[in-house]
Write a protein that holds these residues in place. Sequence first.
Motif, short mmCIF file in Angstrom:
data_model
loop_
_atom_site.label_atom_id
_atom_site.label_comp_id
_atom_site.label_asym_id
_atom_site.label_seq_id
_atom_site.Cartn_x
_atom_site.Cartn_y
_atom_site.Cartn_z
N ASP A 12 0.85 -1.18 0.00
CA ASP A 12 0.00 0.00 0.00
C ASP A 12 0.88 1.23 0.00
O ASP A 12 1.69 1.42 0.89
CB ASP A 12 -0.89 0.00 1.25
CG ASP A 12 -2.25 -0.61 0.94
OD1 ASP A 12 -2.73 -0.41 -0.19
OD2 ASP A 12 -2.80 -1.30 1.80
N VAL A 13 0.75 2.04 -1.02
CA VAL A 13 1.53 3.27 -1.10
C VAL A 13 0.57 4.43 -0.90
O VAL A 13 -0.44 4.52 -1.60
CB VAL A 13 2.22 3.40 -2.48
CG1 VAL A 13 3.06 4.65 -2.53
CG2 VAL A 13 3.06 2.18 -2.76
N LEU B 93 -3.03 3.56 -8.55
CA LEU B 93 -3.21 2.53 -9.59
C LEU B 93 -3.17 1.13 -8.99
O LEU B 93 -2.43 0.26 -9.45
CB LEU B 93 -2.12 2.69 -10.67
CG LEU B 93 -2.07 4.04 -11.40
CD1 LEU B 93 -0.94 4.06 -12.42
CD2 LEU B 93 -3.40 4.34 -12.09
N GLY B 94 -3.95 0.93 -7.96
CA GLY B 94 -3.94 -0.38 -7.33
C GLY B 94 -2.78 -0.51 -6.38
O GLY B 94 -2.05 0.45 -6.12
N ARG B 95 -2.59 -1.74 -5.89
CA ARG B 95 -1.54 -1.93 -4.87
C ARG B 95 -0.20 -2.21 -5.54
O ARG B 95 0.29 -3.34 -5.49
CB ARG B 95 -1.96 -3.06 -3.95
CG ARG B 95 -3.22 -2.71 -3.14
CD ARG B 95 -3.83 -3.96 -2.53
NE ARG B 95 -2.87 -4.66 -1.67
CZ ARG B 95 -2.73 -4.42 -0.38
NH1 ARG B 95 -3.44 -3.48 0.21
NH2 ARG B 95 -1.88 -5.12 0.33
N ILE B 96 0.38 -1.21 -6.17
CA ILE B 96 1.71 -1.40 -6.74
C ILE B 96 2.67 -0.37 -6.16
O ILE B 96 2.26 0.65 -5.61
CB ILE B 96 1.71 -1.31 -8.29
CG1 ILE B 96 1.10 0.01 -8.77
CG2 ILE B 96 0.99 -2.49 -8.90
CD1 ILE B 96 1.20 0.21 -10.26
N ARG B 97 3.95 -0.69 -6.28
CA ARG B 97 5.00 0.19 -5.72
C ARG B 97 5.14 1.48 -6.51
O ARG B 97 4.71 1.57 -7.66
CB ARG B 97 6.34 -0.55 -5.76
CG ARG B 97 6.41 -1.72 -4.83
CD ARG B 97 7.72 -2.47 -5.04
NE ARG B 97 7.68 -3.70 -4.25
CZ ARG B 97 7.91 -3.74 -2.95
NH1 ARG B 97 8.20 -2.64 -2.29
NH2 ARG B 97 7.84 -4.89 -2.30
N ALA B 160 -8.18 2.64 -13.18
CA ALA B 160 -8.06 2.71 -11.72
C ALA B 160 -9.41 2.43 -11.06
O ALA B 160 -9.49 1.82 -10.00
CB ALA B 160 -7.54 4.09 -11.31
N ARG B 161 -10.52 2.87 -11.72
CA ARG B 161 -11.87 2.64 -11.18
C ARG B 161 -12.27 1.18 -11.32
O ARG B 161 -12.91 0.60 -10.45
CB ARG B 161 -12.88 3.50 -11.96
CG ARG B 161 -12.70 4.98 -11.74
CD ARG B 161 -13.84 5.54 -10.91
NE ARG B 161 -13.55 6.91 -10.49
CZ ARG B 161 -14.08 7.97 -11.07
NH1 ARG B 161 -14.94 7.84 -12.05
NH2 ARG B 161 -13.77 9.18 -10.63
N LEU B 162 -11.93 0.58 -12.48
CA LEU B 162 -12.38 -0.78 -12.79
C LEU B 162 -11.59 -1.84 -12.03
O LEU B 162 -12.08 -2.95 -11.80
CB LEU B 162 -12.26 -1.06 -14.29
CG LEU B 162 -13.20 -0.29 -15.22
CD1 LEU B 162 -12.88 -0.61 -16.67
CD2 LEU B 162 -14.65 -0.64 -14.92
N LEU B 166 -12.78 -5.72 -11.72
CA LEU B 166 -12.46 -6.63 -12.83
C LEU B 166 -11.17 -7.40 -12.66
O LEU B 166 -10.94 -8.39 -13.35
CB LEU B 166 -12.39 -5.83 -14.15
CG LEU B 166 -13.68 -5.18 -14.65
CD1 LEU B 166 -13.42 -4.54 -16.00
CD2 LEU B 166 -14.80 -6.20 -14.76
N GLY B 167 -10.30 -6.95 -11.78
CA GLY B 167 -8.98 -7.58 -11.68
C GLY B 167 -8.04 -7.01 -12.72
O GLY B 167 -8.47 -6.35 -13.67
N THR B 168 -6.75 -7.32 -12.56
CA THR B 168 -5.73 -6.66 -13.38
C THR B 168 -5.86 -6.99 -14.87
O THR B 168 -5.88 -6.10 -15.72
CB THR B 168 -4.32 -7.07 -12.90
OG1 THR B 168 -4.25 -6.85 -11.49
CG2 THR B 168 -3.25 -6.26 -13.59
N TYR B 169 -5.98 -8.29 -15.18
CA TYR B 169 -5.97 -8.71 -16.59
C TYR B 169 -7.08 -8.04 -17.39
O TYR B 169 -6.83 -7.40 -18.42
CB TYR B 169 -6.10 -10.24 -16.66
CG TYR B 169 -6.05 -10.78 -18.07
CD1 TYR B 169 -4.84 -10.87 -18.76
CD2 TYR B 169 -7.21 -11.21 -18.70
CE1 TYR B 169 -4.80 -11.37 -20.04
CE2 TYR B 169 -7.18 -11.71 -19.99
CZ TYR B 169 -5.97 -11.79 -20.66
OH TYR B 169 -5.93 -12.28 -21.92
N ARG B 170 -8.31 -8.16 -16.91
CA ARG B 170 -9.45 -7.59 -17.66
C ARG B 170 -9.40 -6.07 -17.69
O ARG B 170 -9.80 -5.45 -18.68
CB ARG B 170 -10.76 -8.04 -17.02
CG ARG B 170 -11.11 -9.46 -17.40
CD ARG B 170 -12.43 -9.82 -16.79
NE ARG B 170 -12.51 -11.26 -16.57
CZ ARG B 170 -13.42 -11.83 -15.81
NH1 ARG B 170 -14.32 -11.10 -15.19
NH2 ARG B 170 -13.43 -13.14 -15.67
#
Lengths: 70, 250
Positions: A12-13, B93-97, B160-162, B166-170
Motif C-alpha cells: 500500500d503506497v 493505480l492499485g496496490r503497486i509500488r 483505476a476505477r475498474l 475486474l482484476g488486473t488482466y481484464r
Amino acid sequence: MAIATPAAPTVDVPAIPLRQLLPWLAFTALLGLLVIFFVSADQGAISIPAGNAIHEWVHDGRHLLGYPCH
Amino acid sequence: MTPRTFLVHGLLAGLFAGIAAFLVAHALGEPPLETAISLEQEHSHESGHEHENGVTVSRENQSTWGLATGTLAIGAALGGLVGLAAAVALGRLGRIRATQSTALVALVGFVAVALVPFLKYPATPPAVGDPDTIGHRTALYFSFLGLSVLAAIAAVVLAARLLPRLGTYRTVLAAAGGYLVVMVLAAELMPTVDEVGSFPASTLWEFRRSSITTLASLWAVLGVALVGLVGRTQEKLAVENARRELAASL
Ligand SMILES: [Zn+2]
C-alpha cells in the motif's frame, strides 16, 4: 492451529492528496507546454516573437523529434 | 514522497533523456537530414525558390548546439510533466509500488505522446513538407497528439476505477482496448498528410527510422532514470522509517 498467511506480494503506497498536487501540476504543465511550444511549433504556424531565429536554431530537433516543420 | 521530489527527479531524468536523444539524433538522424537538405537545395535552385529573409544559422550549429538545445529542452519539459504525472499516479493505480506506477506512466507516455502520433503523422525530413501547408499540418499533428494524451489519461483513470471489480488482466485489456478503439477511429477519420512526392524512399525511411529511434531513446532513458531515482528515494525513506520505528520501540 493457526496457519501463517503468506505475505502479500503487493504494497500500500499512500497517494499524495490532489489538493497538494494541483499547484505543482499547474505550474509544471504551464512551463512544460510553453517550452514544448517554443521548440516544436513557434515561428512555424504561429510566430511569437516574429522572425525565424528560434525556428532556425532548433530546426534539426524539430524535424527529428517528429514535429511538423517545413 | 512529495510533488517536489517527483518534479526534481523528473527534470533530472529528462536531462539525461535529452542527452541520449541528442546523441542518437546526431548519430542516426543527421546523415539522412543532410541528404534531404542537399536535395532541397538542388530543387530550390531549379525552381528558383529561396528561403525568406531572416536569421540564418549555419548547418554546423543547427546539427550540434541547435539540435542539443531542442532535445534537452524537450527532455526536461517532458521529464517534469512525466515526473508530476507519476506523482499523481502514486498510490492510485492499485496496490503497486512507486517504481511500478512510475514505470507505467512512462510507458503510457511513450505510447500516447510519441509512438501513436508518429504512426499517423510521421516525422518528415526537409524538402518533404510543403511550406504552405505548415499551419494545417501543425493543427492536425497537435490535435491528434492532444486527443491521444486525453484518451490515454481517460483510459488510465477508468482503469483505476475498474481495477477492484475486474482484476488486473481484464482491466488492462479494457483500458488498452478502449484507448486503441478511440485512436484507430480518430486516425481513420482525420485526413492523411502525403507530401512526399518524388523524395527518395530510402532516405525517407532512414530519416523516419532515426526519428522514432530518437523518440524511443528519449522516453526509454526518461523512464529508466526516473524509476531509478524514485526507487532510490523510496529505499531511503524505508530505511529512515525502520530506524524511526526502532527508536520508538526502545
Ligand atoms: Zn524544417
